[in-house]
Design an enzyme around this catalytic site. Structure first.
Site, mmCIF file in Angstrom:
data_model
loop_
_atom_site.group_PDB
_atom_site.id
_atom_site.type_symbol
_atom_site.label_atom_id
_atom_site.label_comp_id
_atom_site.label_asym_id
_atom_site.label_seq_id
_atom_site.Cartn_x
_atom_site.Cartn_y
_atom_site.Cartn_z
ATOM 1 N N MET A 155 50.485 -5.216 64.610
ATOM 2 C CA MET A 155 50.985 -6.104 65.674
ATOM 3 C C MET A 155 51.512 -5.275 66.850
ATOM 4 O O MET A 155 52.692 -5.277 67.169
ATOM 5 C CB MET A 155 52.064 -7.026 65.083
ATOM 6 C CG MET A 155 52.585 -8.134 65.993
ATOM 7 S SD MET A 155 51.370 -9.048 66.949
ATOM 8 C CE MET A 155 50.442 -9.929 65.701
ATOM 9 N N GLY A 156 50.582 -4.551 67.486
ATOM 10 C CA GLY A 156 50.931 -3.869 68.733
ATOM 11 C C GLY A 156 50.563 -4.779 69.891
ATOM 12 O O GLY A 156 50.440 -5.993 69.726
ATOM 13 N N ARG A 157 50.346 -4.160 71.051
ATOM 14 C CA ARG A 157 50.041 -4.957 72.243
ATOM 15 C C ARG A 157 48.768 -5.778 72.064
ATOM 16 O O ARG A 157 48.705 -6.942 72.432
ATOM 17 C CB ARG A 157 49.857 -4.047 73.452
ATOM 18 C CG ARG A 157 51.009 -3.109 73.736
ATOM 19 C CD ARG A 157 50.556 -2.136 74.813
ATOM 20 N NE ARG A 157 51.502 -1.097 75.107
ATOM 21 C CZ ARG A 157 51.594 0.056 74.437
ATOM 22 N NH1 ARG A 157 50.794 0.301 73.413
ATOM 23 N NH2 ARG A 157 52.473 0.976 74.787
ATOM 24 N N ILE A 158 47.730 -5.131 71.481
ATOM 25 C CA ILE A 158 46.451 -5.842 71.360
ATOM 26 C C ILE A 158 46.562 -6.939 70.284
ATOM 27 O O ILE A 158 46.046 -8.043 70.458
ATOM 28 C CB ILE A 158 45.279 -4.868 71.059
ATOM 29 C CG1 ILE A 158 45.219 -3.783 72.143
ATOM 30 C CG2 ILE A 158 43.947 -5.612 71.007
ATOM 31 C CD1 ILE A 158 44.218 -2.659 71.886
ATOM 32 N N ARG A 238 39.353 1.570 64.676
ATOM 33 C CA ARG A 238 38.613 2.805 64.459
ATOM 34 C C ARG A 238 37.832 2.681 63.154
ATOM 35 O O ARG A 238 38.315 2.085 62.190
ATOM 36 C CB ARG A 238 39.563 4.014 64.339
ATOM 37 C CG ARG A 238 40.162 4.498 65.657
ATOM 38 C CD ARG A 238 39.110 5.178 66.554
ATOM 39 N NE ARG A 238 39.686 5.700 67.779
ATOM 40 C CZ ARG A 238 39.795 5.031 68.928
ATOM 41 N NH1 ARG A 238 39.372 3.789 69.015
ATOM 42 N NH2 ARG A 238 40.318 5.603 70.002
ATOM 43 N N GLU A 267 30.041 7.697 64.949
ATOM 44 C CA GLU A 267 29.567 7.039 66.173
ATOM 45 C C GLU A 267 28.758 8.016 67.001
ATOM 46 O O GLU A 267 29.200 9.165 67.164
ATOM 47 C CB GLU A 267 30.754 6.500 66.971
ATOM 48 C CG GLU A 267 31.486 5.408 66.206
ATOM 49 C CD GLU A 267 32.611 4.743 66.993
ATOM 50 O OE1 GLU A 267 32.830 5.102 68.165
ATOM 51 O OE2 GLU A 267 33.269 3.867 66.423
ATOM 52 N N HIS A 286 31.115 0.233 70.160
ATOM 53 C CA HIS A 286 32.467 0.612 70.609
ATOM 54 C C HIS A 286 32.703 0.202 72.078
ATOM 55 O O HIS A 286 32.944 1.059 72.930
ATOM 56 C CB HIS A 286 32.687 2.124 70.421
ATOM 57 C CG HIS A 286 34.144 2.486 70.293
ATOM 58 N ND1 HIS A 286 34.596 3.505 69.501
ATOM 59 C CD2 HIS A 286 35.250 1.967 70.876
ATOM 60 C CE1 HIS A 286 35.912 3.599 69.587
ATOM 61 N NE2 HIS A 286 36.334 2.669 70.433
HETATM 62 C C1 DGY Z 1 40.493 3.263 72.932
HETATM 63 O O1 DGY Z 1 40.893 3.258 74.092
HETATM 64 O O2 DGY Z 1 41.035 3.911 72.051
HETATM 65 C C2 DGY Z 1 39.315 2.404 72.597
HETATM 66 O O3 DGY Z 1 38.822 2.640 71.361
HETATM 67 C C3 DGY Z 1 38.268 2.460 73.662
HETATM 68 O O4 DGY Z 1 38.780 1.758 74.740
#
Ligand code: DGY
Length: 327
Positions: A155-158, A238, A267, A286
């Site tokens: 539960m960070g910003r994203i 990730r 990747e 990604h």
């Molecule tokens: C990040 O910024 O770490 C993302 O994986 C790519 O925007």
């Protein structure tokens, strides 16, 4: 004299201009191929500043070779590709680009959630293969999103931004985080859950924790087995947080419904990767933060951070504040 800066990729014009005005640049000449190790090892020797991407491994060896280095700036929020403790030991500030990509990445997490639930890519492929013969009651039926339970790991910003989107779909939001966050519980009504509880109760599980030794292989078959058979797993954080072999087995064995993956252990993901053979996997290269506006902002913020560090100032987004505290 202008400081020498190594830039490991062609970057958006505005950011490049900001750097060019103040620095002498050495730039990897390609936009679609990452800098080779050979190039990095050679060019880091003279560099005082390093502007890199998540595709470069900035490990101890590189840092040792770069003994004039006094600033590292990555055009990403994640910095697991950088040996931050080695940089800290050498007194080098490391900066990243949080905040500017929050909403764009949350949009993509939601796109994957919707795509897996409603079989969007699979249905589109079905149509293009000419298999659409008629409207049929149960053809390509998926899972409902509205009213479902969303579990957010990290539960960070994203995480918060993904949770906010869920309210428009009347979803219940569970979250798991190292630190419980009463502020999001109060503000948005998100409910804290232990990891196992979140996995077993959610219809959609979105992974948003940074990669670290603690989160590597966080999701293996043991965790997947706790999930509902109708649930989707979304990873926009990730690769390596989810065990890909176990995920493949879970998807083929009916343990879970689908997966939406923007990130992979390796990747670019090899084209013969077993996960790419599955219709219930939506796989993306990604692109979480890949809107024109956001990538432009990330590039500028990374340039700003680098210039501030080179000027001996605390950059806007500093990953290792110890460097400044020490001094
Ligand atoms: C990040 O910024 O770490 C993302 O994986 C790519 O925007």
């Amino acid at each position: 004299m202008k400081p020498k800066v190594l830039v490991t990729r062609q970057i958006p014009e505005d950011a490049l201009r900001m750097l060019e005005e103040a620095c002498e640049l050495k730039i990897w000449p390609h936009s679609d191929v990452p800098a080779t190790r050979e190039f990095l090892e050679k060019e880091i020797v003279d560099a005082e500043g390093l502007y890199c991407l998540l595709t470069e491994k900035i490990d101890k060896d590189i840092l040792e070779k770069g003994n004039r280095l006094r600033a590292i700036s990555t055009m990403a929020v994640g910095y697991n590709n950088i040996d931050v403790s080695a940089a800290t030991e050498r007194g080098i500030p490391v900066s990243n680009t949080p905040d500017v990509l929050t909403e764009t990445t949350a949009d993509l997490a939601f796109a994957l959630l919707l795509a897996t639930a409603r079989r969007v890519v699979e249905s589109s492929d079905f149509l293009r293969r000419g298999e659409w013969k008629t409207w049929s009651p149960m053809l390509l039926t998926g899972q409902d999103v509205y009213g479902a339970t969303l579990g957010i790991i990290g539960m960070g910003r994203i995480g918060e931004a993904v949770g906010r989107r869920a309210s428009g779909f009347d979803m219940k939001v569970l979250y798991h985080n190292r630190r419980r966050k009463p502020e999001v519980e109060e503000k948005y009504g998100f409910e804290y859950a232990e990891l196992n509880q979140l996995l077993s109760q959610s219809d959609f599980v979105v992974i948003l924790v940074p990669y670290s030794s603690e989160t590597a292989n966080l999701i293996t078959m043991d965790q997947l087995r706790l999930m509902k058979k109708t649930a989707s797993l979304i990873n926009v954080a990730r690769g390596g947080i989810v065990n890909e072999k176990d995920l493949y087995d879970a998807l083929t064995g009916g343990v879970i419904w689908a997966a939406g993956l923007d990130v992979f252990e390796t990747e670019p993901v090899p084209l013969d990767h077993p996960l790419l053979t599955l219709p219930n996997v939506v796989a993306l290269p990604h692109i979480g933060s890949a809107s024109i506006r956001t990538r432009t902002k990330m590039a500028q913020l990374a340039a700003e951070n680098l210039l501030m560090s080179l000027a001996g100032q605390r950059p806007k987004c500093l990953v290792n504040p110890e460097v400044f505290e020490k001094n």
